[in-house]
Scaffold this motif. Structure first.
Motif, short mmCIF file in Angstrom:
data_model
loop_
_atom_site.label_atom_id
_atom_site.label_comp_id
_atom_site.label_asym_id
_atom_site.label_seq_id
_atom_site.Cartn_x
_atom_site.Cartn_y
_atom_site.Cartn_z
N LYS A 9 -3.47 7.35 -0.38
CA LYS A 9 -3.03 5.96 -0.39
C LYS A 9 -4.15 5.01 -0.81
CE LYS A 9 0.60 6.59 3.04
NZ LYS A 9 1.11 6.21 4.39
N GLN A 10 -5.38 5.48 -0.78
CA GLN A 10 -6.52 4.65 -1.20
C GLN A 10 -6.89 4.91 -2.67
OE1 GLN A 10 -6.73 6.32 2.03
NE2 GLN A 10 -5.81 4.39 2.69
N ASN A 11 -6.05 5.66 -3.38
CA ASN A 11 -6.25 5.94 -4.81
C ASN A 11 -7.51 6.75 -5.08
OD1 ASN A 11 -5.35 5.76 -7.52
ND2 ASN A 11 -6.81 4.12 -7.93
N VAL A 12 -7.89 7.58 -4.12
CA VAL A 12 -8.97 8.54 -4.35
C VAL A 12 -8.31 9.89 -4.60
CG1 VAL A 12 -11.00 9.71 -3.41
CG2 VAL A 12 -10.57 7.30 -2.86
N ARG A 13 -8.46 10.38 -5.82
CA ARG A 13 -7.87 11.65 -6.20
C ARG A 13 -8.88 12.77 -6.00
NH1 ARG A 13 -7.06 12.37 -11.17
NH2 ARG A 13 -8.33 10.69 -12.03
N CYS A 14 -8.40 13.91 -5.56
CA CYS A 14 -9.29 15.06 -5.35
C CYS A 14 -8.61 16.31 -5.89
CB CYS A 14 -9.60 15.23 -3.86
SG CYS A 14 -10.89 16.45 -3.53
N ASN A 15 -9.24 16.92 -6.87
CA ASN A 15 -8.72 18.13 -7.50
C ASN A 15 -9.83 19.18 -7.58
OD1 ASN A 15 -5.89 17.32 -8.56
ND2 ASN A 15 -7.21 15.64 -9.25
#
Length: 260
Positions: A187-193
């Motif tokens: 929800k904080q727009n931090v993407r983790c891949n």
């Protein structure tokens, strides 16, 4: 949509941990070419040696020990003070032994898998800062051996141990950590891949053990091993706005190794 801008990393600050390694070097070079401000960190002055020999401009070369919490905290604080909150973090650090499962001690296993803790601490620090700063992208490095087991037949007769158990266990943990962090900061727009490289033997191994390379190639649907630069594009994609709706994924860059 402007395709040049969606893939661009211009004016973005990216931390690349383990950037002086065999796969890290083309990643750093590609990110620089795409306009990023790159902080390349590795152990034992390796980053400085790589940046100097490659003649790269606009790259900060630093030391970091990802097995040390104090080293991680110092690195994060110093970089934020100088360059601000990063837009992206790429963590390519790893550790392993050359021991068989029978030889491996508990201390060996725990020492190698300090890399799990180091990945957690660094990503938590960067992700927390990103979450307070409008978002960002974290790219972890897993491995095909965090998904499947090594095939002993490929290593037979080479006088070398198959890929060790503690390495694969650690990489599997990092792939799961990726999913957790993707949900935590979604929800904080931090993407983790995460990226799971397949067979990318370095030139020394290829030259010394051509029969090993033939065996690896035979197990890849594309019938060859990976070339050093073939990781870099996936990293750049996951850091760019082109992947803005992708999170929590583990992308295998393995020529199809894990599909059969």
């Amino acid at each position: 949509m402007n395709m040049d801008s969606v893939f661009s990393l211009k004016n973005k600050t990216i931390w690349v941990i383990g950037g002086a390694g065999y796969l890290g070097q083309p990643v750093v070079k590609t990110l620089v070419e795409l306009g990023a401000k790159v902080i390349c960190a590795d152990v034992n002055d390796r980053a400085m040696q790589f940046i100097s020999s490659a003649g790269l401009q606009g790259v900060e070369a630093l030391n970091i020990d990802t097995s040390s919490e104090s080293s991680i905290n110092t690195f994060v604080n110093q970089q934020v003070d100088v360059f601000g909150v990063p837009h992206g973090l790429v963590n390519m650090s790893f550790s392993s032994t050359a021991k068989t499962m029978e030889e491996l001690t508990g201390d060996d296993f725990n020492r190698v898998n300090e890399n799990i803790s180091g990945t957690f601490l660094l990503s938590r620090a960067a992700g927390t800062l990103m979450s307070e700063n409008g978002g960002g992208s974290i790219v972890h490095f897993g491995s095909m051996y965090g998904i499947v087991s090594p095939n002993p037949d490929a290593y037979e007769g080479l006088g070398m141990n198959k890929n060790p158990v503690e390495y694969g266990a650690g990489k599997a943990a990092i792939i799961q950590m990726t999913r957790y962090m993707a949900v935590h900061w979604g929800k904080q727009n931090v993407r983790c891949n995460s990226i799971a490289p397949g067979p990318f033997p370095n030139p020394g191994v290829q030259q010394k053990h051509p029969e090993f390379i033939e065996r690896l190639s035979a197990k890849v649907p594309m019938a060859r091993v990976g070339v050093q630069h073939e990781i870099a594009g996936t990293v750049a994609f996951l850091l760019s706005d082109a992947s803005s709706f992708i999170t929590g994924q583990n992308i295998s860059v393995d020529g199809g190794w894990t599909i059969w």
